[in-house]
Design an enzyme around this catalytic site. Structure first.
Site, mmCIF file in Angstrom:
data_model
loop_
_atom_site.group_PDB
_atom_site.id
_atom_site.type_symbol
_atom_site.label_atom_id
_atom_site.label_comp_id
_atom_site.label_asym_id
_atom_site.label_seq_id
_atom_site.Cartn_x
_atom_site.Cartn_y
_atom_site.Cartn_z
ATOM 1 N N TYR A 140 34.609 72.858 18.190
ATOM 2 C CA TYR A 140 33.183 72.712 17.869
ATOM 3 C C TYR A 140 32.611 71.444 18.525
ATOM 4 C CZ TYR A 140 28.943 71.962 15.138
ATOM 5 O OH TYR A 140 27.641 71.743 14.761
ATOM 6 N N LYS A 144 29.417 70.949 21.336
ATOM 7 C CA LYS A 144 28.209 70.130 21.169
ATOM 8 C C LYS A 144 28.153 69.006 22.216
ATOM 9 C CE LYS A 144 26.243 72.346 17.774
ATOM 10 N NZ LYS A 144 24.988 73.090 17.975
HETATM 11 N N1 LIG Z 1 25.470 72.087 8.787
HETATM 12 C C1 LIG Z 1 25.990 71.080 9.451
HETATM 13 O O1 LIG Z 1 26.783 70.309 8.881
HETATM 14 C C2 LIG Z 1 25.593 70.825 10.887
HETATM 15 C C3 LIG Z 1 25.776 69.530 11.377
HETATM 16 C C4 LIG Z 1 25.393 69.249 12.693
HETATM 17 C C5 LIG Z 1 24.858 70.230 13.492
HETATM 18 N N2 LIG Z 1 24.704 71.498 12.989
HETATM 19 C C6 LIG Z 1 24.110 72.483 13.885
HETATM 20 O O2 LIG Z 1 22.844 72.824 13.379
HETATM 21 C C7 LIG Z 1 22.496 74.154 13.757
HETATM 22 C C8 LIG Z 1 22.074 74.919 12.514
HETATM 23 O O3 LIG Z 1 23.138 74.895 11.588
HETATM 24 P P1 LIG Z 1 22.918 75.101 10.003
HETATM 25 O O4 LIG Z 1 23.653 74.014 9.322
HETATM 26 O O5 LIG Z 1 21.503 75.333 9.690
HETATM 27 O O6 LIG Z 1 23.820 76.410 9.798
HETATM 28 P P2 LIG Z 1 23.436 77.904 9.356
HETATM 29 O O7 LIG Z 1 22.718 77.868 8.058
HETATM 30 O O8 LIG Z 1 24.731 78.660 9.463
HETATM 31 O O9 LIG Z 1 22.424 78.359 10.498
HETATM 32 C C9 LIG Z 1 22.861 78.740 11.768
HETATM 33 C C10 LIG Z 1 21.917 79.768 12.299
HETATM 34 O O10 LIG Z 1 22.378 80.194 13.603
HETATM 35 C C11 LIG Z 1 22.260 81.596 13.651
HETATM 36 N N3 LIG Z 1 23.112 82.230 14.641
HETATM 37 C C12 LIG Z 1 24.450 82.287 14.710
HETATM 38 N N4 LIG Z 1 24.840 83.010 15.764
HETATM 39 C C13 LIG Z 1 23.700 83.419 16.388
HETATM 40 C C14 LIG Z 1 23.425 84.191 17.537
HETATM 41 N N5 LIG Z 1 24.407 84.720 18.294
HETATM 42 N N6 LIG Z 1 22.129 84.415 17.886
HETATM 43 C C15 LIG Z 1 21.106 83.906 17.137
HETATM 44 N N7 LIG Z 1 21.306 83.186 16.024
HETATM 45 C C16 LIG Z 1 22.599 82.947 15.664
HETATM 46 C C17 LIG Z 1 22.616 82.057 12.250
HETATM 47 O O11 LIG Z 1 22.122 83.353 12.086
HETATM 48 P P3 LIG Z 1 22.890 84.534 11.301
HETATM 49 O O12 LIG Z 1 22.454 84.369 9.878
HETATM 50 O O13 LIG Z 1 22.379 85.745 11.960
HETATM 51 O O14 LIG Z 1 24.365 84.307 11.511
HETATM 52 C C18 LIG Z 1 21.873 81.015 11.419
HETATM 53 O O15 LIG Z 1 20.518 81.373 11.261
HETATM 54 C C19 LIG Z 1 23.728 74.713 14.474
HETATM 55 O O16 LIG Z 1 23.539 74.608 15.869
HETATM 56 C C20 LIG Z 1 24.842 73.799 14.024
HETATM 57 O O17 LIG Z 1 25.879 73.745 14.958
HETATM 58 C C21 LIG Z 1 25.040 71.818 11.708
#
Ligand SMILES: NC(=O)c1ccc[n+]([C@@H]2O[C@H](COP(=O)([O-])OP(=O)(O)OC[C@H]3O[C@@H](n4cnc5c(N)ncnc54)[C@H](OP(=O)(O)O)[C@@H]3O)[C@@H](O)[C@H]2O)c1
Length: 251
Positions: A140, A144
């Protein structure tokens, strides 16, 4: 009225960011793999659209249907919590397909329209894992770090056309669907050889006292889009800010 397209808005940071821009008067194209009106306000400025960032035809269709864009947020992403020997390469490839190539493909699709319009802003959601080494996150973190390098190089070639690129680096947000989705889509079969390392890793990751809220990310994206003096890398959340300070990236 300014118009923004955001990927991955079914939950978490993407949804919070979409609602934030809607509240501030923007027209919002909230894209997700399986659109559902559940929990969204009925607002003529909000359009829910189907978009999977790994499907080239779907990307082209969504960008054409969206019309001129002032901003794009590449937020769609998936995590993987595992040691490398437990991470199947096909899953690592699928993760890069979403987190890295999905970001590149979306960016590539919107740039001609932004160039023709004389400018735009593209915000890529990276992670604070690129500010420090954390255990059991090698695949992961690599995805990033690739997003960071992609964004910072592309910013140079996009600038002459008035297109700005920015990175938002969220910290850890246990309250989004991220952890659940990571396990569901990327698995979490830990090899016996690494069981105790994994237990220690989980303790380390859960011990971080400060956390990121979806609203922290929405605010950082807002700043990235609306403030053309915003720095390239914007940490989001108290934990990310602490890491950025330690890395000399924030005051
Ligand atoms: N949560 C953390 O701790 C964290 C920390 C740093 C960065 N991030 C980053 O922040 C971003 C959002 O994460 P989040 O925490 O909000 O997680 P999340 O609630 O799991 O949201 C991720 C979103 O990405 C969508 N997604 C996954 N695969 C996809 C695809 N092939 N095409 C279009 N959409 C897709 C998911 O949709 P589905 O519902 O359809 O799967 C979901 O809406 C991500 O890039 C993640 O890497 C997260």
């Amino acid at each position: 009225m300014p118009r923004i397209l955001i990927t991955g808005t079914s939950s978490g940071f993407g949804r919070a960011t979409a609602l934030h821009f809607l509240d501030r008067g923007w027209e919002v194209l909230a894209t997700m793999r399986s659109p559902s009106a559940d929990g969204w306000p009925a607002d003529p400025r909000l359009r829910l659209m189907a978009l999977d960032v790994t499907e080239p035809d779907g990307i082209a269709a969504a960008v054409a249907a969206a019309g001129p864009l002032d901003a794009l947020v590449n937020n769609a992403g998936v995590g993987m919590l595992n040691v490398l020997e437990g991470a199947e390469i096909d899953r690592a490839r699928a993760l890069f397909d979403i987190n890295v190539l999905g970001t590149m493909a979306m960016t590539r699709a919107v740039m001609p329209g932004m160039r023709a319009a004389g400018g735009g802003v593209i915000v890529n959601i990276s992670s604070a894992v690129t500010l420090t080494a954390l255990p059991a996150l090698s695949v992961y973190s690599a995805s990033k770090a690739a997003v960071n390098a992609f964004t910072e190089s592309l910013a140079l070639e996009a600038a002459p056309f008035g297109i700005r690129l920015r990175l938002v680096l969220p910290g850890s947000a246990p309250d989004t669907a991220f952890g659940r989705n990571a396990v569901a889509r990327m698995g979490m079969e830990i090899p016996e050889s690494h069981a105790s390392f994994m237990q220690d890793s989980l303790r380390t990751l859960r011990a971080a006292p400060e956390r990121t809220l979806p609203q922290d990310v929405a605010l950082a994206v807002w700043r990235a889009v609306t403030d053309d003096r915003a720095p390239m890398r914007l940490p989001a959340g108290a934990d990310a800010l602490a890491l950025a300070r330690a890395a000399g990236l924030a005051a």
